[in-house]
Design a protein around this motif. Structure first.
Motif, short mmCIF file in Angstrom:
data_model
loop_
_atom_site.label_atom_id
_atom_site.label_comp_id
_atom_site.label_asym_id
_atom_site.label_seq_id
_atom_site.Cartn_x
_atom_site.Cartn_y
_atom_site.Cartn_z
N ASP A 83 0.95 -1.19 0.06
CA ASP A 83 0.23 0.03 -0.03
C ASP A 83 0.80 1.20 0.05
O ASP A 83 1.53 1.35 1.10
CB ASP A 83 -0.79 0.01 1.35
N ASN A 85 -0.23 4.35 0.64
CA ASN A 85 -0.55 5.23 1.23
C ASN A 85 -0.30 5.17 2.65
O ASN A 85 -0.77 5.89 3.27
CB ASN A 85 -1.91 5.55 1.03
N SER A 86 0.43 4.08 3.24
CA SER A 86 0.73 3.60 4.31
C SER A 86 2.13 4.06 4.63
O SER A 86 3.09 3.76 3.70
CB SER A 86 0.44 2.30 5.07
N TRP A 87 2.54 4.56 5.97
CA TRP A 87 3.97 4.87 6.33
C TRP A 87 4.57 3.44 6.59
O TRP A 87 4.06 2.55 6.89
CB TRP A 87 3.83 5.49 7.55
N ILE A 148 -2.17 11.23 9.22
CA ILE A 148 -2.16 10.90 7.51
C ILE A 148 -1.98 12.01 7.01
O ILE A 148 -1.29 12.19 5.93
CB ILE A 148 -3.44 10.31 7.37
N GLN A 152 0.83 12.72 4.25
CA GLN A 152 0.78 13.32 2.90
C GLN A 152 1.42 14.75 2.46
O GLN A 152 1.79 14.92 1.47
CB GLN A 152 -0.54 13.20 2.61
N ALA A 200 -8.24 12.75 0.07
CA ALA A 200 -7.15 11.96 0.20
C ALA A 200 -7.03 11.25 1.42
O ALA A 200 -6.55 9.80 1.64
CB ALA A 200 -5.77 12.81 -0.16
N ASP A 203 -10.11 8.83 1.95
CA ASP A 203 -9.98 7.65 1.22
C ASP A 203 -8.98 6.65 1.92
O ASP A 203 -9.14 5.53 2.06
CB ASP A 203 -9.27 7.73 -0.19
N VAL A 204 -7.98 6.96 2.45
CA VAL A 204 -7.00 6.22 3.33
C VAL A 204 -7.81 5.61 4.34
O VAL A 204 -7.56 4.06 4.69
CB VAL A 204 -5.68 6.93 3.91
#
Length: 248
Positions: A83, A85-87, A148, A152, A200, A203-204
């Motif tokens: 993914d 979008n994850s750290w 989050i 971003q 954004a 959505d995560v």
């Protein structure tokens, strides 16, 4: 019908044989009642048998759950491990990946936090992925959105600072306290705060909740270590042993 000795009948016939091997329909009413009385008497005289049966049942259920969890991990591997979008922290090239579903207001997540940090530092070969999974109310959601948005807008290092601070934060999480926290790290707080309610970020969170639902995750912390799911708090020594077992 001539009855066998009590122990042999109750254990061998009632517990060991397949269901079809003991046809109660062939017994008369009196024989069936006598048979049931024999079993009851045996269990009353040997109640440890019940505990042994329960232990066997629990072991089988645990094995079935573990296998089901392996299948869940396999079916959701891309969302878990790839993914964007994850750290991602720890060793990016580590031979074991540890995914954590967490909530900043979760007491057991806070308890697990130093354990995970120690595991990563002591092991040196573990890749860590954090899944923001706010499920404990408005403050949890506010903290997750801020973290989050920080990732971003300000990047990995800033996220790690904010994440660590929120995991050890005492007091209520409010916009004021988040601003103060961000200011303390020299972040562009206005930009981050303005991004918190963006699509954004939403959505995560939605994707993480959907992933958790597919994987039957209902509480935090929940870990995925390689192909194993660890539901709940796991102490450092247990995580180290699991990692050793995976490698072994």
């Amino acid at each position: 019908m001539k009855f066998a000795p009590l122990a042999a009948l109750a254990t061998a016939a009632a517990f060991a044989l397949p269901a079809q091997a003991l046809d109660l329909s062939d017994m008369s009413t009196a024989e069936r009642e006598a048979f049931q009385a024999e079993i009851r008497a045996y269990l009353l005289e040997n109640p440890e048998v019940i505990m042994e049966a329960v232990a066997v049942l629990e072991q089988r259920q645990a094995q079935q759950q573990a296998q089901a969890d392996v299948t869940l991990v396999e079916n959701n591997a891309d969302a878990l491990f790839n993914d964007a979008n994850s750290w991602v922290g720890g060793n990016p090239e580590g031979d074991i990946t540890l995914v954590e579903f967490m909530d900043y207001r979760c007491g057991y997540c806070r308890r697990a936090f130093p354990e995970v940090e120690n595991l990563v530092e002591l092991d040196g070969n573990i890749r860590v992925i954090v899944k923001e999974y706010p499920i404990l109310g408005e403050q949890s959601m506010l903290a997750a959105r801020f973290a989050i948005a920080t990732l971003q807008q300000a990047g990995d290092e800033a996220y790690k600072q904010v994440h660590d601070a929120l995991m050890t934060f005492s007091g209520d999480i409010t916009e004021t306290s988040l601003r103060r926290l961000g200011d303390g790290f020299g972040l562009d707080v206005e930009t981050i705060m303005g991004h918190m309610d963006s699509d954004a970020v939403t959505d995560v969170i939605a994707a993480n909740h959907a992933l958790a639902q597919r994987m039957n995750i209902t509480g935090t912390p929940t870990f995925v270590m390689q192909d194993q799911m660890l539901r709940g708090y796991v102490p450092l020594d247990a995580m180290q042993q699991i990692a050793a077992d995976i490698r072994g």
